[in-house]
Design a protein around this motif. Sequence first.
Motif, short mmCIF file in Angstrom:
data_model
loop_
_atom_site.label_atom_id
_atom_site.label_comp_id
_atom_site.label_asym_id
_atom_site.label_seq_id
_atom_site.Cartn_x
_atom_site.Cartn_y
_atom_site.Cartn_z
N VAL A 26 8.87 7.69 -2.44
CA VAL A 26 9.26 9.10 -2.30
C VAL A 26 10.42 9.27 -1.29
O VAL A 26 11.21 10.20 -1.39
CB VAL A 26 8.03 9.97 -1.91
CG1 VAL A 26 7.60 9.72 -0.47
CG2 VAL A 26 8.30 11.44 -2.19
N TRP A 40 12.49 8.91 -5.22
CA TRP A 40 11.58 8.84 -6.37
C TRP A 40 10.71 10.10 -6.41
O TRP A 40 10.07 10.42 -5.42
CB TRP A 40 10.70 7.59 -6.24
CG TRP A 40 9.81 7.37 -7.42
CD1 TRP A 40 8.49 7.73 -7.52
CD2 TRP A 40 10.17 6.79 -8.66
NE1 TRP A 40 8.03 7.39 -8.75
CE2 TRP A 40 9.03 6.82 -9.49
CE3 TRP A 40 11.35 6.25 -9.18
CZ2 TRP A 40 9.03 6.32 -10.78
CZ3 TRP A 40 11.36 5.75 -10.47
CH2 TRP A 40 10.21 5.78 -11.26
N THR A 41 10.64 10.79 -7.56
CA THR A 41 9.84 12.02 -7.59
C THR A 41 8.51 11.94 -8.35
O THR A 41 7.55 12.59 -7.94
CB THR A 41 10.68 13.20 -8.14
OG1 THR A 41 11.35 12.78 -9.32
CG2 THR A 41 11.69 13.69 -7.12
N ARG A 51 3.55 7.60 -5.05
CA ARG A 51 4.94 7.63 -4.56
C ARG A 51 5.04 7.60 -3.04
O ARG A 51 6.06 7.20 -2.49
CB ARG A 51 5.67 8.87 -5.11
CG ARG A 51 5.11 10.17 -4.61
CD ARG A 51 5.79 11.36 -5.21
NE ARG A 51 5.07 12.57 -4.86
CZ ARG A 51 5.09 13.69 -5.54
NH1 ARG A 51 5.81 13.76 -6.63
NH2 ARG A 51 4.41 14.73 -5.14
#
Length: 388
Positions: A331, A335-336, A356
């Motif tokens: 995250v 990164w979502t 994440r």
Amino acid sequence: MGWMSWEVFRCETDCAAHPDACINEQLYQQMTDALQTDGYVAAGYTTISIDDCWESGTPGVLRRPGEPLQMNATRFPSGPEALADYIHAKGAKFGIYSDEGTATCEGYPASKGYEDLDAKTFAAWGVDYLKLDGCNNDVRNYATGYAAMGKALQKSVRDIVYSCSWPAYIGDDEAFKPYEAMAEAGCHLWRNWHDVQCDWGSVRTIMNHFGNNTAALKHAAGPGRWNDPDILLAGNDCVTDAEATTQFVIWSILAAPLIMGNDLRHMSASMKQLLLNPEIIAIDQDPLGLPGGRRTKLPGSVEVWTRELRGGDLAVAVYFEKPGKFPLAAVKVGWTPLLVSVRDVVRRESLGVFRRDTVIGVESTAAHSVRMYRLSRLFGPEAEGAVA
Ligand code: GLA
């Protein structure tokens, strides 16, 4: 992707003193053999490129008006067409070098004012790739000169990939370089900046330049118009395996052309394995064609570099100036999705599926080293439950 002679063989024209390391047809034949036999062609390294010093003529003496370029007949007795045939017969492509100036960087006859003639000559020889350097010219002439060669190549009977050195001659500020004009001139790739030298300091300087100019260089490049940070050193003793790996990985984040500058006849098993690593090559050649760059530079000399890939995947490289540890949470690097599948593409092993925000301990035991991961989404049943 391919191989180019400059990094190792430079402008060595004394074949009596250096029979295995001079610019002659035997050198390119042997490199073509190695490129094919050792699996580089199959991996995507298709272009064998001659750099400077193939030309006939005396350095410092201008070419005679109207006369086509010729290869040095002593060092290339079979001529360019025969060399092209040799290369093509091995499933490879033929790259050549000239200069948008009155002379090449080593003083040989060059292409300024002869763009149409030279494009025709190269096409007739069977050339597939042209590197057009920028020595011995005035920067104000580049816009017209590089466009003239671009136009001449487009009219040509062959598809010739066009590499322009224009940006390498107009300073350090990437935000002010006319990349749109270069694309319009027909350049498919361009050497942005300084020549790489065979030492780690030089690689690091180029890495810093690309890192510092990430926004401008991401904007400059994309499908069909690539930034070229210069030659890969893997296979040379001037860098450690860790340093060569770092260069290869960072170049793949940058969507750089992977052009080797080594002696393919003498490769260590480890560097051959690196250069043939299909997972890093796949990141470099990702079909989305978006270059990445440096995302973060942390105290303690750790850097995080990322690149968006097709299908929502993300390439993440963690660079260590010195041995150390880094807590990587997906995250935090852009990164979502909730879950992420993580694969170490250098070691070629999957780490598992994580949330994440899970912290993955990344460790390095060598100076100037890198770890690289491919983060992927999970789909369907895979996405349910399987969290490490
Ligand atoms: C310049 C280029 C190099 C190489 C030499 C050849 O320095 O940047 O990549 O082509 O010229 O003379």
